[in-house]
Motif scaffolding. Structure first.
Motif, PDB file in Angstrom:
ATOM      1  N   LEU A  79     108.017  70.334  23.942  1.00  0.00           N
ATOM      2  CA  LEU A  79     106.907  71.025  24.594  1.00  0.00           C
ATOM      3  C   LEU A  79     106.282  72.078  23.687  1.00  0.00           C
ATOM      4  CD1 LEU A  79     108.583  71.634  28.073  1.00  0.00           C
ATOM      5  CD2 LEU A  79     106.892  69.878  27.515  1.00  0.00           C
ATOM      6  N   GLU A  80     105.019  72.376  23.949  1.00  0.00           N
ATOM      7  CA  GLU A  80     104.356  73.494  23.289  1.00  0.00           C
ATOM      8  C   GLU A  80     105.041  74.781  23.749  1.00  0.00           C
ATOM      9  OE1 GLU A  80     101.923  73.371  20.993  1.00  0.00           O
ATOM     10  OE2 GLU A  80     102.024  71.186  21.066  1.00  0.00           O
ATOM     11  N   PRO A  81     105.006  75.854  22.961  1.00  0.00           N
ATOM     12  CA  PRO A  81     105.722  77.087  23.332  1.00  0.00           C
ATOM     13  C   PRO A  81     105.396  77.603  24.742  1.00  0.00           C
ATOM     14  CG  PRO A  81     104.980  77.237  21.071  1.00  0.00           C
ATOM     15  CD  PRO A  81     104.397  75.965  21.626  1.00  0.00           C
ATOM     16  N   GLN A  82     104.136  77.590  25.118  1.00  0.00           N
ATOM     17  CA  GLN A  82     103.770  78.089  26.453  1.00  0.00           C
ATOM     18  C   GLN A  82     104.354  77.193  27.550  1.00  0.00           C
ATOM     19  OE1 GLN A  82      99.571  78.496  27.050  1.00  0.00           O
ATOM     20  NE2 GLN A  82      99.787  79.396  29.074  1.00  0.00           N
ATOM     21  N   ASP A  83     104.285  75.880  27.346  1.00  0.00           N
ATOM     22  CA  ASP A  83     104.833  74.951  28.330  1.00  0.00           C
ATOM     23  C   ASP A  83     106.357  75.030  28.384  1.00  0.00           C
ATOM     24  OD1 ASP A  83     102.311  74.058  29.039  1.00  0.00           O
ATOM     25  OD2 ASP A  83     102.320  72.438  27.555  1.00  0.00           O
ATOM     26  N   ARG A  84     106.965  75.267  27.227  1.00  0.00           N
ATOM     27  CA  ARG A  84     108.422  75.399  27.207  1.00  0.00           C
ATOM     28  C   ARG A  84     108.861  76.643  27.982  1.00  0.00           C
ATOM     29  NH1 ARG A  84     112.758  75.323  22.216  1.00  0.00           N
ATOM     30  NH2 ARG A  84     114.541  74.892  23.536  1.00  0.00           N
ATOM     31  N   SER A  85     108.121  77.723  27.827  1.00  0.00           N
ATOM     32  CA  SER A  85     108.438  78.945  28.584  1.00  0.00           C
ATOM     33  C   SER A  85     108.343  78.681  30.081  1.00  0.00           C
ATOM     34  CB  SER A  85     107.486  80.078  28.201  1.00  0.00           C
ATOM     35  OG  SER A  85     107.713  80.466  26.880  1.00  0.00           O
ATOM     36  N   LYS A  86     107.317  77.943  30.497  1.00  0.00           N
ATOM     37  CA  LYS A  86     107.160  77.601  31.916  1.00  0.00           C
ATOM     38  C   LYS A  86     108.317  76.713  32.378  1.00  0.00           C
ATOM     39  CE  LYS A  86     102.115  77.783  32.017  1.00  0.00           C
ATOM     40  NZ  LYS A  86     100.880  76.973  32.134  1.00  0.00           N
ATOM     41  N   GLN A 101     125.309  59.564  22.561  1.00  0.00           N
ATOM     42  CA  GLN A 101     124.192  59.716  23.497  1.00  0.00           C
ATOM     43  C   GLN A 101     122.891  59.861  22.726  1.00  0.00           C
ATOM     44  OE1 GLN A 101     124.651  59.532  26.826  1.00  0.00           O
ATOM     45  NE2 GLN A 101     126.770  59.139  26.364  1.00  0.00           N
ATOM     46  N   MET A 102     121.852  59.253  23.253  1.00  0.00           N
ATOM     47  CA  MET A 102     120.529  59.426  22.676  1.00  0.00           C
ATOM     48  C   MET A 102     119.758  60.328  23.627  1.00  0.00           C
ATOM     49  SD  MET A 102     119.703  55.634  21.198  1.00  0.00           S
ATOM     50  CE  MET A 102     119.615  54.897  22.810  1.00  0.00           C
ATOM     51  N   ILE A 103     119.994  61.614  23.504  1.00  0.00           N
ATOM     52  CA  ILE A 103     119.364  62.564  24.406  1.00  0.00           C
ATOM     53  C   ILE A 103     118.043  63.016  23.810  1.00  0.00           C
ATOM     54  CG2 ILE A 103     119.527  64.840  25.467  1.00  0.00           C
ATOM     55  CD1 ILE A 103     122.489  64.432  25.708  1.00  0.00           C
ATOM     56  N   ARG A 104     116.982  62.772  24.537  1.00  0.00           N
ATOM     57  CA  ARG A 104     115.667  63.261  24.137  1.00  0.00           C
ATOM     58  C   ARG A 104     115.622  64.735  24.496  1.00  0.00           C
ATOM     59  NH1 ARG A 104     112.199  61.364  27.924  1.00  0.00           N
ATOM     60  NH2 ARG A 104     111.152  63.281  28.412  1.00  0.00           N
ATOM     61  N   CYS A 105     115.301  65.566  23.554  1.00  0.00           N
ATOM     62  CA  CYS A 105     115.260  67.011  23.788  1.00  0.00           C
ATOM     63  C   CYS A 105     113.907  67.379  24.369  1.00  0.00           C
ATOM     64  CB  CYS A 105     115.555  67.771  22.502  1.00  0.00           C
ATOM     65  SG  CYS A 105     117.228  67.503  21.934  1.00  0.00           S
ATOM     66  N   TYR A 106     113.804  67.269  25.676  1.00  0.00           N
ATOM     67  CA  TYR A 106     112.535  67.467  26.364  1.00  0.00           C
ATOM     68  C   TYR A 106     111.954  68.847  26.081  1.00  0.00           C
ATOM     69  CZ  TYR A 106     109.116  67.938  30.080  1.00  0.00           C
ATOM     70  OH  TYR A 106     107.971  68.161  30.783  1.00  0.00           O
ATOM     71  N   ASP A 165     119.685  77.232  28.950  1.00  0.00           N
ATOM     72  CA  ASP A 165     119.951  76.683  27.621  1.00  0.00           C
ATOM     73  C   ASP A 165     120.508  75.268  27.718  1.00  0.00           C
ATOM     74  OD1 ASP A 165     119.049  79.025  26.464  1.00  0.00           O
ATOM     75  OD2 ASP A 165     121.063  79.822  26.083  1.00  0.00           O
ATOM     76  N   GLU A 166     121.360  75.017  28.680  1.00  0.00           N
ATOM     77  CA  GLU A 166     121.970  73.693  28.838  1.00  0.00           C
ATOM     78  C   GLU A 166     120.973  72.664  29.379  1.00  0.00           C
ATOM     79  OE1 GLU A 166     124.933  70.670  28.912  1.00  0.00           O
ATOM     80  OE2 GLU A 166     124.894  72.599  27.906  1.00  0.00           O
ATOM     81  N   LEU A 167     120.181  73.047  30.351  1.00  0.00           N
ATOM     82  CA  LEU A 167     119.311  72.086  31.032  1.00  0.00           C
ATOM     83  C   LEU A 167     117.922  71.959  30.405  1.00  0.00           C
ATOM     84  CD1 LEU A 167     120.245  72.832  34.757  1.00  0.00           C
ATOM     85  CD2 LEU A 167     121.260  71.171  33.177  1.00  0.00           C
ATOM     86  N   ASP A 168     117.621  72.770  29.429  1.00  0.00           N
ATOM     87  CA  ASP A 168     116.318  72.751  28.775  1.00  0.00           C
ATOM     88  C   ASP A 168     115.972  71.377  28.201  1.00  0.00           C
ATOM     89  OD1 ASP A 168     113.941  73.991  27.628  1.00  0.00           O
ATOM     90  OD2 ASP A 168     114.979  73.877  25.698  1.00  0.00           O
ATOM     91  N   HIS A 169     116.966  70.591  27.878  1.00  0.00           N
ATOM     92  CA  HIS A 169     116.757  69.278  27.256  1.00  0.00           C
ATOM     93  C   HIS A 169     116.268  68.224  28.240  1.00  0.00           C
ATOM     94  CE1 HIS A 169     118.818  71.014  23.876  1.00  0.00           C
ATOM     95  NE2 HIS A 169     119.883  71.236  24.594  1.00  0.00           N
TER      96      HIS A 169
END
Length: 148
Positions: free
Chosen positions: A21-28, A12-17, A63-67
């Motif tokens: 992201l920037e840390p603040q956007d990743r937290s959101k 699989q070529m899964i892009r780790c979305y 953790d699973e769906l963060d990608h």
């Protein structure tokens, strides 16, 4: 379960979305996933787990769906509920739906053109013989230099 599905479908070529992201956007993004999962699971609880247990459950989902993107997660959740209205999903079920959707979309993309075959030199044997003569001369000069 997700790993088994991925092995069956090939690499699989899964892009780790989330990681892009920037840390603040990743937290959101991670907070949004928690809310989305809470909304998804709300109708399935017969007795709601304790807050500490819910926190652990949501953390596993996050953790699973963060990608995956919001659109991918939302589409997979809706697809699950439509296909399995009485069965509570786990994070691997939703993840597998996203991966399968990505594989379908990738398969629908136009295939890249085949690279053009490079023509071989017209006289391959003559070139090969010339290369051997050059190498033979190099080797004999190299040996003579060491003999002196």
């Amino acid at each position: 379960m997700t790993t088994e599905i991925a092995k069956q479908q090939g690499p699989q070529m899964i892009r780790c979305y989330g990681q892009s992201l920037e840390p603040q956007d990743r937290s959101k993004h991670r907070a949004w996933i928690g809310v989305r999962v809470s909304a998804l699971l709300e109708n399935y609880w017969q007795t709601k787990p304790s807050e500490a247990t819910l926190e652990m459950i949501y953390q596993d989902w996050i953790d699973e769906l963060d990608h995956f993107t919001r659109e991918e997660i939302t589409a997979a959740c809706r697809s699950w509920v439509s296909a399995n209205p009485r069965r509570k999903p786990n994070f691997g079920d939703i993840s597998a739906l996203v991966v399968a959707d990505r594989a379908e979309r990738r398969a629908a993309l136009p295939k890249p053109p085949e690279p053009e075959a490079r023509p071989l030199p017209e006289d391959v044997e003559a070139r090969r013989k010339a290369a051997e003569e050059i190498m033979a001369g190099f080797v004999s000069r190299h040996r003579q230099g060491h003999a002196q």
